[in-house]
Design a protein around this motif. Structure first.
Motif, mmCIF file in Angstrom:
data_model
loop_
_atom_site.group_PDB
_atom_site.id
_atom_site.type_symbol
_atom_site.label_atom_id
_atom_site.label_comp_id
_atom_site.label_asym_id
_atom_site.label_seq_id
_atom_site.Cartn_x
_atom_site.Cartn_y
_atom_site.Cartn_z
ATOM 1 N N ILE A 190 45.407 -62.396 37.985
ATOM 2 C CA ILE A 190 46.248 -63.830 37.760
ATOM 3 C C ILE A 190 45.388 -64.973 38.038
ATOM 4 O O ILE A 190 46.161 -66.473 38.107
ATOM 5 N N GLY A 191 44.230 -65.074 38.290
ATOM 6 C CA GLY A 191 43.232 -66.012 38.355
ATOM 7 C C GLY A 191 43.218 -66.776 39.781
ATOM 8 O O GLY A 191 43.202 -67.860 39.732
ATOM 9 N N CYS A 192 43.181 -65.936 40.698
ATOM 10 C CA CYS A 192 43.169 -66.591 41.994
ATOM 11 C C CYS A 192 41.824 -66.985 42.217
ATOM 12 O O CYS A 192 40.923 -66.345 41.814
ATOM 13 N N SER A 193 41.738 -68.233 42.832
ATOM 14 C CA SER A 193 40.548 -68.775 43.141
ATOM 15 C C SER A 193 39.673 -68.209 44.078
ATOM 16 O O SER A 193 40.105 -67.515 44.794
ATOM 17 N N GLU A 194 38.356 -68.541 44.018
ATOM 18 C CA GLU A 194 37.490 -67.836 44.737
ATOM 19 C C GLU A 194 37.779 -67.991 46.233
ATOM 20 O O GLU A 194 37.490 -67.068 47.128
ATOM 21 N N SER A 195 38.095 -69.218 46.725
ATOM 22 C CA SER A 195 38.237 -69.343 48.108
ATOM 23 C C SER A 195 39.548 -68.922 48.542
ATOM 24 O O SER A 195 39.411 -67.996 49.570
ATOM 25 N N ALA A 196 40.571 -68.628 47.521
ATOM 26 C CA ALA A 196 41.600 -67.954 48.138
ATOM 27 C C ALA A 196 41.529 -66.418 48.058
ATOM 28 O O ALA A 196 42.164 -65.749 48.921
ATOM 29 N N LEU A 197 40.664 -65.926 47.077
ATOM 30 C CA LEU A 197 40.403 -64.455 47.137
ATOM 31 C C LEU A 197 39.439 -64.204 48.134
ATOM 32 O O LEU A 197 39.761 -63.113 48.869
ATOM 33 N N SER A 198 38.713 -64.810 48.778
ATOM 34 C CA SER A 198 37.946 -64.871 49.681
ATOM 35 C C SER A 198 38.736 -64.398 51.178
ATOM 36 O O SER A 198 38.687 -63.706 51.993
ATOM 37 N N ALA A 199 39.719 -65.495 51.150
ATOM 38 C CA ALA A 199 40.615 -65.491 52.514
ATOM 39 C C ALA A 199 41.797 -64.125 52.344
ATOM 40 O O ALA A 199 41.770 -63.622 53.211
ATOM 41 N N ALA A 200 41.794 -63.910 51.044
ATOM 42 C CA ALA A 200 42.725 -62.439 50.854
ATOM 43 C C ALA A 200 42.054 -61.250 51.298
ATOM 44 O O ALA A 200 42.613 -60.416 52.029
ATOM 45 N N ARG A 201 40.736 -61.333 50.906
ATOM 46 C CA ARG A 201 39.962 -60.412 51.333
ATOM 47 C C ARG A 201 39.606 -60.128 52.767
ATOM 48 O O ARG A 201 39.964 -58.982 53.056
ATOM 49 N N GLN A 202 39.451 -61.037 53.484
ATOM 50 C CA GLN A 202 39.442 -61.005 54.857
ATOM 51 C C GLN A 202 40.794 -60.391 55.595
ATOM 52 O O GLN A 202 40.886 -59.436 56.437
ATOM 53 N N ASN A 203 41.780 -61.052 55.026
ATOM 54 C CA ASN A 203 43.304 -60.483 55.363
ATOM 55 C C ASN A 203 43.494 -59.165 55.147
ATOM 56 O O ASN A 203 43.766 -58.491 55.965
ATOM 57 N N LEU A 204 43.018 -58.630 53.851
ATOM 58 C CA LEU A 204 43.328 -57.171 53.368
ATOM 59 C C LEU A 204 42.250 -56.197 54.208
ATOM 60 O O LEU A 204 42.708 -54.840 54.063
ATOM 61 N N HIS A 205 41.275 -56.892 54.300
ATOM 62 C CA HIS A 205 40.443 -55.840 55.129
ATOM 63 C C HIS A 205 40.405 -55.815 56.660
ATOM 64 O O HIS A 205 39.542 -55.038 57.145
ATOM 65 N N GLY A 206 41.357 -56.701 57.110
ATOM 66 C CA GLY A 206 41.406 -56.903 58.502
ATOM 67 C C GLY A 206 42.391 -55.902 59.085
ATOM 68 O O GLY A 206 42.680 -54.619 58.527
ATOM 69 N N SER A 207 43.049 -56.076 60.023
ATOM 70 C CA SER A 207 44.108 -55.307 60.922
ATOM 71 C C SER A 207 45.085 -54.799 60.167
ATOM 72 O O SER A 207 45.602 -53.750 60.211
ATOM 73 N N MET A 208 45.494 -55.711 59.014
ATOM 74 C CA MET A 208 46.771 -55.154 58.366
ATOM 75 C C MET A 208 48.087 -54.596 58.702
ATOM 76 O O MET A 208 48.518 -53.531 58.303
#
Length: 132
Positions: free
Chosen positions: A36-54
């Motif tokens: 859906i065209g997520c920006s690189e900065s938002a994608l990086s933040a999402a990556r941290q969230n998703l690979h974190g404690s969840m």
């Protein structure tokens, strides 16, 4: 993880919802965010969230240009935490969509949007809320 694709015809908007997501679901969700065209900065933040404690967390990302929103609700420690996370992320989605289409935050139409999204999410969310 449970997936739900919602189209809101009144607003010509698509919402992709991931319920009870865990670390093992991160790449699929990141793929949808990219789609859906997520920006690189938002994608990086999402990556941290998703690979974190969840646990007891979530995220929401919206791309106004493609009229799409991704909502992620992680695994939760209790029914109350699930409901809180769902309500929190749905609130972000409602704000994003309402802002993109020019709804008055204090007006009734914003609440109609929230209600329509709630009605659509309910069937998929119900088992996590009441154990049904």
């Amino acid at each position: 993880m449970k997936r739900q694709w919602i189209h809101l015809p009144s607003y010509d908007w698509t919402v992709y919802v991931y319920y009870w997501a865990g670390r093992e679901d991160a790449e699929e969700i990141l793929g949808m965010l990219q789609e859906i065209g997520c920006s690189e900065s938002a994608l990086s933040a999402a990556r941290q969230n998703l690979h974190g404690s969840m646990i007891d967390t979530g995220l929401t990302y919206t791309n106004d240009r493609c009229r799409s929103t991704v909502i992620v609700i992680s695994r939760c420690s209790s029914t109350e935490e699930f409901w809180n996370t769902l309500d929190h992320e749905k609130g972000h989605a409602t704000q994003h969509i309402g802002s993109a289409i020019g709804l008055d935050y204090a007006g009734e139409e914003q609440q109609y949007l929230a209600g329509e999204l709630s009605r659509e999410m309910y069937p998929a969310a119900k088992p996590f809320i009441c154990g049904c």
